[in-house]
Design an enzyme around this catalytic site. Structure first.
Site, mmCIF file in Angstrom:
data_model
loop_
_atom_site.group_PDB
_atom_site.id
_atom_site.type_symbol
_atom_site.label_atom_id
_atom_site.label_comp_id
_atom_site.label_asym_id
_atom_site.label_seq_id
_atom_site.Cartn_x
_atom_site.Cartn_y
_atom_site.Cartn_z
ATOM 1 N N VAL A 73 2.629 -3.398 6.701
ATOM 2 C CA VAL A 73 3.795 -2.583 7.012
ATOM 3 C C VAL A 73 3.278 -1.202 7.420
ATOM 4 O O VAL A 73 2.376 -0.656 6.779
ATOM 5 C CB VAL A 73 4.761 -2.473 5.809
ATOM 6 C CG1 VAL A 73 5.898 -1.508 6.102
ATOM 7 C CG2 VAL A 73 5.311 -3.854 5.458
ATOM 8 N N GLU A 105 -5.587 -13.560 -0.727
ATOM 9 C CA GLU A 105 -6.553 -12.674 -1.348
ATOM 10 C C GLU A 105 -6.060 -11.254 -1.134
ATOM 11 O O GLU A 105 -5.498 -10.945 -0.076
ATOM 12 C CB GLU A 105 -7.953 -12.789 -0.718
ATOM 13 C CG GLU A 105 -8.685 -14.070 -1.045
ATOM 14 C CD GLU A 105 -8.370 -15.195 -0.075
ATOM 15 O OE1 GLU A 105 -8.650 -16.350 -0.415
ATOM 16 O OE2 GLU A 105 -7.827 -14.927 1.017
ATOM 17 N N ASN A 110 -5.846 -2.545 -4.331
ATOM 18 C CA ASN A 110 -4.577 -2.403 -3.613
ATOM 19 C C ASN A 110 -3.413 -2.667 -4.574
ATOM 20 O O ASN A 110 -2.732 -3.693 -4.506
ATOM 21 C CB ASN A 110 -4.538 -3.342 -2.407
ATOM 22 C CG ASN A 110 -3.378 -3.042 -1.480
ATOM 23 O OD1 ASN A 110 -2.441 -2.338 -1.839
ATOM 24 N ND2 ASN A 110 -3.438 -3.603 -0.281
ATOM 25 N N TYR A 117 3.234 -8.669 -4.670
ATOM 26 C CA TYR A 117 3.009 -10.110 -4.803
ATOM 27 C C TYR A 117 3.444 -10.617 -6.175
ATOM 28 O O TYR A 117 4.047 -11.684 -6.284
ATOM 29 C CB TYR A 117 1.542 -10.453 -4.533
ATOM 30 C CG TYR A 117 1.081 -10.088 -3.142
ATOM 31 C CD1 TYR A 117 1.897 -10.297 -2.030
ATOM 32 C CD2 TYR A 117 -0.159 -9.514 -2.927
ATOM 33 C CE1 TYR A 117 1.479 -9.960 -0.752
ATOM 34 C CE2 TYR A 117 -0.586 -9.168 -1.653
ATOM 35 C CZ TYR A 117 0.236 -9.389 -0.573
ATOM 36 O OH TYR A 117 -0.181 -9.049 0.684
#
Length: 150
Positions: A73, A105, A110, A117
């Site tokens: 994004v 992955e 991050n 997720y």
């Protein structure tokens, strides 16, 4: 907020995709990687708000598995739910292609992506040591999985 619209990525879109990719990542994908994904039949999608491209994603699907290869994004549009909408779109495409499980992955550093997720329902199932290039060396990847079966 305007609902995003999605359309398949074409070779002609790669330059605009690279602009977002290079703005979002320290180690972005290359033109060649995106072209290979488009020409190999992966699920390559663009996300738009109005006429502005704000993201892209790539999913491979074969047999009963899919693999989220890229979810990006535009930095100016992050942290407002668009990543989740792009992820939902790609997971739906995987289901439509017959996949029962999605894998990905993600860099262990991050944290915003890991949070996205996990909120979506992915679970960490492993780790790949030194998977990603990083400033000054390599970085581990967390391997995550999500069931596409209702």
């Amino acid at each position: 907020m305007i609902e995003p619209v999605f359309r398949p990525m074409t070779e002609a879109d790669v330059e605009a995709v690279l602009a977002i990719e290079f703005a979002a990542f320290s180690h972005p994908w290359t033109r060649g990687i995106f072209l290979d994904c488009v020409t190999s039949g992966h699920e390559c999608w663009l996300m738009f708000l109005g006429d502005q491209q704000v993201g892209h994603g790539v999913l491979s699907a074969a047999g009963d598995e899919s693999h989220l290869l890229n979810l990006t994004v535009k930095p100016a549009n992050q942290s407002n739910g668009l990543g989740g909408k792009l992820l939902a779109h790609l997971m739906q495409r995987g289901k439509e292609r017959g996949a029962e499980t999605a894998f990905l992955e993600v860099r262990e550093s991050n944290h915003p992506a890991i949070y996205l997720y996990e909120r979506f329902g992915f679970n960490e199932i492993g780790r790949r040591r030194d998977y990603y290039p990083a400033v000054g060396g390599r970085e581990d990847a967390l391997v995550m999985a999500y069931s596409l079966i209702d």
